[in-house]
Design an enzyme around this catalytic site. Sequence first.
Site, PDB file in Angstrom:
ATOM      1  N   ASN A  89       0.798  -1.225   0.000  1.00 17.69           N
ATOM      2  CA  ASN A  89       0.000   0.000   0.000  1.00 17.69           C
ATOM      3  C   ASN A  89       0.832   1.277   0.000  1.00 17.69           C
ATOM      4  O   ASN A  89       0.292   2.371   0.105  1.00 17.69           O
ATOM      5  CB  ASN A  89      -0.956  -0.004   1.195  1.00 17.69           C
ATOM      6  CG  ASN A  89      -1.727  -1.301   1.295  1.00 17.69           C
ATOM      7  OD1 ASN A  89      -1.561  -2.034   2.254  1.00 17.69           O
ATOM      8  ND2 ASN A  89      -2.524  -1.629   0.288  1.00 17.69           N
TER       9      ASN A  89
ATOM     10  N   ILE B 271       1.112   6.803  -0.995  1.00  8.37           N
ATOM     11  CA  ILE B 271       0.394   5.993  -0.012  1.00  8.37           C
ATOM     12  C   ILE B 271      -1.034   5.753  -0.464  1.00  8.37           C
ATOM     13  O   ILE B 271      -1.726   6.674  -0.899  1.00  8.37           O
ATOM     14  CB  ILE B 271       0.376   6.712   1.352  1.00  8.37           C
ATOM     15  CG1 ILE B 271       1.809   6.948   1.827  1.00  8.37           C
ATOM     16  CG2 ILE B 271      -0.426   5.930   2.383  1.00  8.37           C
ATOM     17  CD1 ILE B 271       1.921   7.941   2.945  1.00  8.37           C
ATOM     18  N   CYS B 272      -1.477   4.510  -0.332  1.00  5.61           N
ATOM     19  CA  CYS B 272      -2.864   4.150  -0.609  1.00  5.61           C
ATOM     20  C   CYS B 272      -3.563   3.946   0.732  1.00  5.61           C
ATOM     21  O   CYS B 272      -3.405   2.917   1.384  1.00  5.61           O
ATOM     22  CB  CYS B 272      -2.935   2.874  -1.440  1.00  5.61           C
ATOM     23  SG  CYS B 272      -4.623   2.367  -1.806  1.00  5.61           S
ATOM     24  N   LEU B 273      -4.282   4.963   1.157  1.00  7.99           N
ATOM     25  CA  LEU B 273      -5.068   4.926   2.385  1.00  7.99           C
ATOM     26  C   LEU B 273      -6.332   5.714   2.095  1.00  7.99           C
ATOM     27  O   LEU B 273      -6.266   6.904   1.798  1.00  7.99           O
ATOM     28  CB  LEU B 273      -4.275   5.538   3.545  1.00  7.99           C
ATOM     29  CG  LEU B 273      -4.927   5.551   4.912  1.00  7.99           C
ATOM     30  CD1 LEU B 273      -5.204   4.129   5.405  1.00  7.99           C
ATOM     31  CD2 LEU B 273      -4.051   6.293   5.915  1.00  7.99           C
TER      32      LEU B 273
ATOM     33  N   ARG C  20      -7.884  10.085   0.528  1.00  6.42           N
ATOM     34  CA  ARG C  20      -8.472  10.408  -0.779  1.00  6.42           C
ATOM     35  C   ARG C  20      -9.560  11.455  -0.598  1.00  6.42           C
ATOM     36  O   ARG C  20     -10.425  11.328   0.261  1.00  6.42           O
ATOM     37  CB  ARG C  20      -9.104   9.167  -1.404  1.00  6.42           C
ATOM     38  CG  ARG C  20      -8.120   8.149  -1.850  1.00  6.42           C
ATOM     39  CD  ARG C  20      -8.843   7.054  -2.626  1.00  6.42           C
ATOM     40  NE  ARG C  20      -8.048   5.842  -2.578  1.00  6.42           N
ATOM     41  CZ  ARG C  20      -8.527   4.641  -2.354  1.00  6.42           C
ATOM     42  NH1 ARG C  20      -9.824   4.470  -2.166  1.00  6.42           N
ATOM     43  NH2 ARG C  20      -7.736   3.601  -2.330  1.00  6.42           N
TER      44      ARG C  20
END
Length: 185
Positions: A108, A115-117, A121
Amino acid sequence: MLTLASKLKRDDGLKGSRASASTSDSTRRVSVRDKLLVKEVAELEANLPCTCKVHFPDPNKLHCFQLTVSPDEGYYQGGKFQFETEVPDAYNMVPPKVKCLTKIWHPNITETGEICLSLLREHSIDGTGWAPTRTLKDVVWGLNSLFTDLLNFDDPLNIEAAEHHLRDKEDFRDKVDEYIKRYAR
């Protein structure tokens, strides 16, 4: 620590006496973001996970800070991961911008720090994205959880790391350990 708080109190006290002052009101006005941050930083510091430390390089700029996450369990145990957080002027209508400064092998987080959180978003299909009701505490707890219960191999940003885990969990662990030794001490 919260030197901005004393500035806000001082500015509030000057409001009445500034009517005849020659300086314009706009040069002394404190942004909504900064007023929110005074309260949120105090709440964050009171509720910080034991695996996290927050550092403000300039205590007068609460909108720029660094977070260190030192996981005490899981794949990333023993590492120290640095994150840089910048809170934009439009906060709390938009999320903070966060980048991982430590090179990491994680599904992630890319090796370049993206960062993918979902809560970072601005727009999220599943409704778990940013909302004005979220705070810096939510961001820090979310980043901390990326190393434990939010570690997500099914919806990765770093597809290569996720596929590596699917192929060979032990080799994945070895690569994580290698990255920790090289970049996260």
